[in-house]
Scaffold this motif. Sequence first.
Motif, mmCIF file in Angstrom:
data_model
loop_
_atom_site.group_PDB
_atom_site.id
_atom_site.type_symbol
_atom_site.label_atom_id
_atom_site.label_comp_id
_atom_site.label_asym_id
_atom_site.label_seq_id
_atom_site.Cartn_x
_atom_site.Cartn_y
_atom_site.Cartn_z
ATOM 1 N N THR A 141 0.818 -1.221 0.000
ATOM 2 C CA THR A 141 0.000 0.000 0.000
ATOM 3 C C THR A 141 0.848 1.265 0.000
ATOM 4 O OG1 THR A 141 -0.180 0.046 2.408
ATOM 5 C CG2 THR A 141 -1.902 -1.132 1.207
ATOM 6 N N GLU A 142 2.128 1.155 0.364
ATOM 7 C CA GLU A 142 2.990 2.336 0.492
ATOM 8 C C GLU A 142 3.151 3.115 -0.809
ATOM 9 O OE1 GLU A 142 6.683 1.083 2.207
ATOM 10 O OE2 GLU A 142 5.702 0.307 4.006
ATOM 11 N N LYS A 143 3.127 2.431 -1.942
ATOM 12 C CA LYS A 143 3.316 3.096 -3.237
ATOM 13 C C LYS A 143 2.018 3.216 -4.032
ATOM 14 C CE LYS A 143 8.122 1.853 -3.556
ATOM 15 N NZ LYS A 143 9.193 1.278 -4.337
ATOM 16 N N ALA A 144 0.902 3.047 -3.354
ATOM 17 C CA ALA A 144 -0.389 3.115 -4.034
ATOM 18 C C ALA A 144 -0.674 4.531 -4.519
ATOM 19 C CB ALA A 144 -1.498 2.640 -3.107
ATOM 20 N N VAL A 145 -1.286 4.610 -5.693
ATOM 21 C CA VAL A 145 -1.689 5.895 -6.263
ATOM 22 C C VAL A 145 -3.209 6.003 -6.213
ATOM 23 C CG1 VAL A 145 0.323 6.035 -7.776
ATOM 24 C CG2 VAL A 145 -1.768 4.998 -8.630
ATOM 25 N N HIS A 146 -3.704 7.222 -6.172
ATOM 26 C CA HIS A 146 -5.150 7.443 -6.158
ATOM 27 C C HIS A 146 -5.695 7.248 -7.573
ATOM 28 C CE1 HIS A 146 -8.699 10.317 -5.069
ATOM 29 N NE2 HIS A 146 -9.089 9.079 -5.271
ATOM 30 N N ALA A 147 -6.561 6.276 -7.727
ATOM 31 C CA ALA A 147 -7.174 6.007 -9.030
ATOM 32 C C ALA A 147 -8.394 6.900 -9.214
ATOM 33 C CB ALA A 147 -7.564 4.543 -9.137
ATOM 34 N N LEU A 148 -8.508 7.479 -10.378
ATOM 35 C CA LEU A 148 -9.651 8.345 -10.670
ATOM 36 C C LEU A 148 -10.818 7.569 -11.252
ATOM 37 C CD1 LEU A 148 -7.705 11.400 -12.094
ATOM 38 C CD2 LEU A 148 -8.523 11.019 -9.763
ATOM 39 N N ASP A 149 -10.542 6.388 -11.785
ATOM 40 C CA ASP A 149 -11.599 5.502 -12.288
ATOM 41 C C ASP A 149 -11.644 4.272 -11.393
ATOM 42 O OD1 ASP A 149 -12.391 7.044 -14.534
ATOM 43 O OD2 ASP A 149 -10.625 6.341 -15.618
ATOM 44 N N VAL B 57 -6.614 -6.883 -1.360
ATOM 45 C CA VAL B 57 -7.392 -5.699 -0.990
ATOM 46 C C VAL B 57 -7.128 -5.399 0.483
ATOM 47 C CG1 VAL B 57 -9.720 -4.760 -0.720
ATOM 48 C CG2 VAL B 57 -9.216 -6.283 -2.629
ATOM 49 N N TRP B 58 -7.002 -4.117 0.812
ATOM 50 C CA TRP B 58 -6.918 -3.701 2.210
ATOM 51 C C TRP B 58 -7.746 -2.441 2.380
ATOM 52 C CZ3 TRP B 58 -4.595 0.550 4.875
ATOM 53 C CH2 TRP B 58 -4.620 0.409 6.269
ATOM 54 N N ILE B 59 -8.555 -2.397 3.431
ATOM 55 C CA ILE B 59 -9.416 -1.250 3.709
ATOM 56 C C ILE B 59 -8.899 -0.547 4.959
ATOM 57 C CG2 ILE B 59 -11.757 -0.495 4.232
ATOM 58 C CD1 ILE B 59 -12.701 -3.077 2.785
ATOM 59 N N ASN B 60 -8.611 0.740 4.829
ATOM 60 C CA ASN B 60 -8.107 1.537 5.944
ATOM 61 C C ASN B 60 -9.279 1.997 6.801
ATOM 62 O OD1 ASN B 60 -6.755 3.152 7.716
ATOM 63 N ND2 ASN B 60 -6.058 4.630 6.195
ATOM 64 N N ARG B 61 -9.714 1.139 7.704
ATOM 65 C CA ARG B 61 -10.862 1.448 8.553
ATOM 66 C C ARG B 61 -10.471 2.215 9.809
ATOM 67 N NH1 ARG B 61 -15.716 -1.145 7.373
ATOM 68 N NH2 ARG B 61 -16.237 -1.064 9.568
ATOM 69 N N ARG B 62 -9.186 2.469 9.994
ATOM 70 C CA ARG B 62 -8.735 3.206 11.174
ATOM 71 C C ARG B 62 -8.910 4.709 11.010
ATOM 72 N NH1 ARG B 62 -3.051 0.806 12.994
ATOM 73 N NH2 ARG B 62 -3.231 2.663 14.273
ATOM 74 N N SER B 63 -9.048 5.183 9.800
ATOM 75 C CA SER B 63 -9.124 6.626 9.555
ATOM 76 C C SER B 63 -10.284 6.967 8.628
ATOM 77 C CB SER B 63 -7.813 7.111 8.931
ATOM 78 O OG SER B 63 -6.734 6.829 9.758
ATOM 79 N N TYR C 12 -6.065 -1.487 -3.422
ATOM 80 C CA TYR C 12 -6.106 -2.660 -4.301
ATOM 81 C C TYR C 12 -4.713 -2.923 -4.856
ATOM 82 C CZ TYR C 12 -11.072 -1.773 -4.044
ATOM 83 O OH TYR C 12 -12.342 -1.569 -3.581
ATOM 84 N N HIS C 13 -4.350 -4.200 -4.917
ATOM 85 C CA HIS C 13 -3.071 -4.606 -5.500
ATOM 86 C C HIS C 13 -3.403 -5.484 -6.700
ATOM 87 C CE1 HIS C 13 1.123 -6.566 -4.963
ATOM 88 N NE2 HIS C 13 1.173 -5.529 -5.771
ATOM 89 N N MET D 238 0.606 -3.080 -10.015
ATOM 90 C CA MET D 238 0.229 -1.715 -9.618
ATOM 91 C C MET D 238 -0.600 -1.762 -8.346
ATOM 92 S SD MET D 238 0.184 1.478 -10.159
ATOM 93 C CE MET D 238 -0.089 2.564 -11.495
ATOM 94 N N SER D 239 -0.337 -0.832 -7.438
ATOM 95 C CA SER D 239 -1.143 -0.658 -6.232
ATOM 96 C C SER D 239 -1.870 0.670 -6.347
ATOM 97 C CB SER D 239 -0.250 -0.658 -4.991
ATOM 98 O OG SER D 239 0.364 -1.902 -4.834
ATOM 99 N N TRP D 240 -3.146 0.683 -6.019
ATOM 100 C CA TRP D 240 -3.940 1.895 -6.148
ATOM 101 C C TRP D 240 -5.015 1.927 -5.071
ATOM 102 C CZ3 TRP D 240 -9.054 0.996 -7.934
ATOM 103 C CH2 TRP D 240 -9.271 -0.277 -8.467
ATOM 104 N N TRP D 241 -5.568 3.117 -4.855
ATOM 105 C CA TRP D 241 -6.632 3.250 -3.867
ATOM 106 C C TRP D 241 -7.731 4.145 -4.405
ATOM 107 C CZ3 TRP D 241 -8.148 7.865 -1.642
ATOM 108 C CH2 TRP D 241 -7.266 8.944 -1.762
#
Length: 95
Positions: free
Chosen positions: A12-20, A36-42, A57-58, A63-66
């Motif tokens: 998740t460290e290098k994940a980019v924000h996906a626009l689609d 898949v990992w969901i950041n439910r802490r924040s 998502y990996h 590619m890793s993206w969120w």
Amino acid sequence: MDAFAPMPPNWTEKAVHALDVCCPSCHAPIAEAKQVWINRRSPVFTEDHRRKWQEFYHCSCGMSWWMWSSDRPPTDLKKPDLGDLSTDGFPGMDF
């Protein structure tokens, strides 16, 4: 990998924000993500006081993206809204 693990996985460290709602590199849909990992802490609160989370998502292409949970398309896996069909006089309640 547990999608609800409290600590984020390394990918998740290098994940980019996906626009689609797909992998920004190969355009694979989210259903094809290998992890898949969901950041439910924040959670973030929207203008209408609803919570949304970052979903990571990996992809099999590496590619890793969120994206925000609120950006996910509707699913056919949950019950449909019954609207005002209640016979007990409680509109919108599912009995």
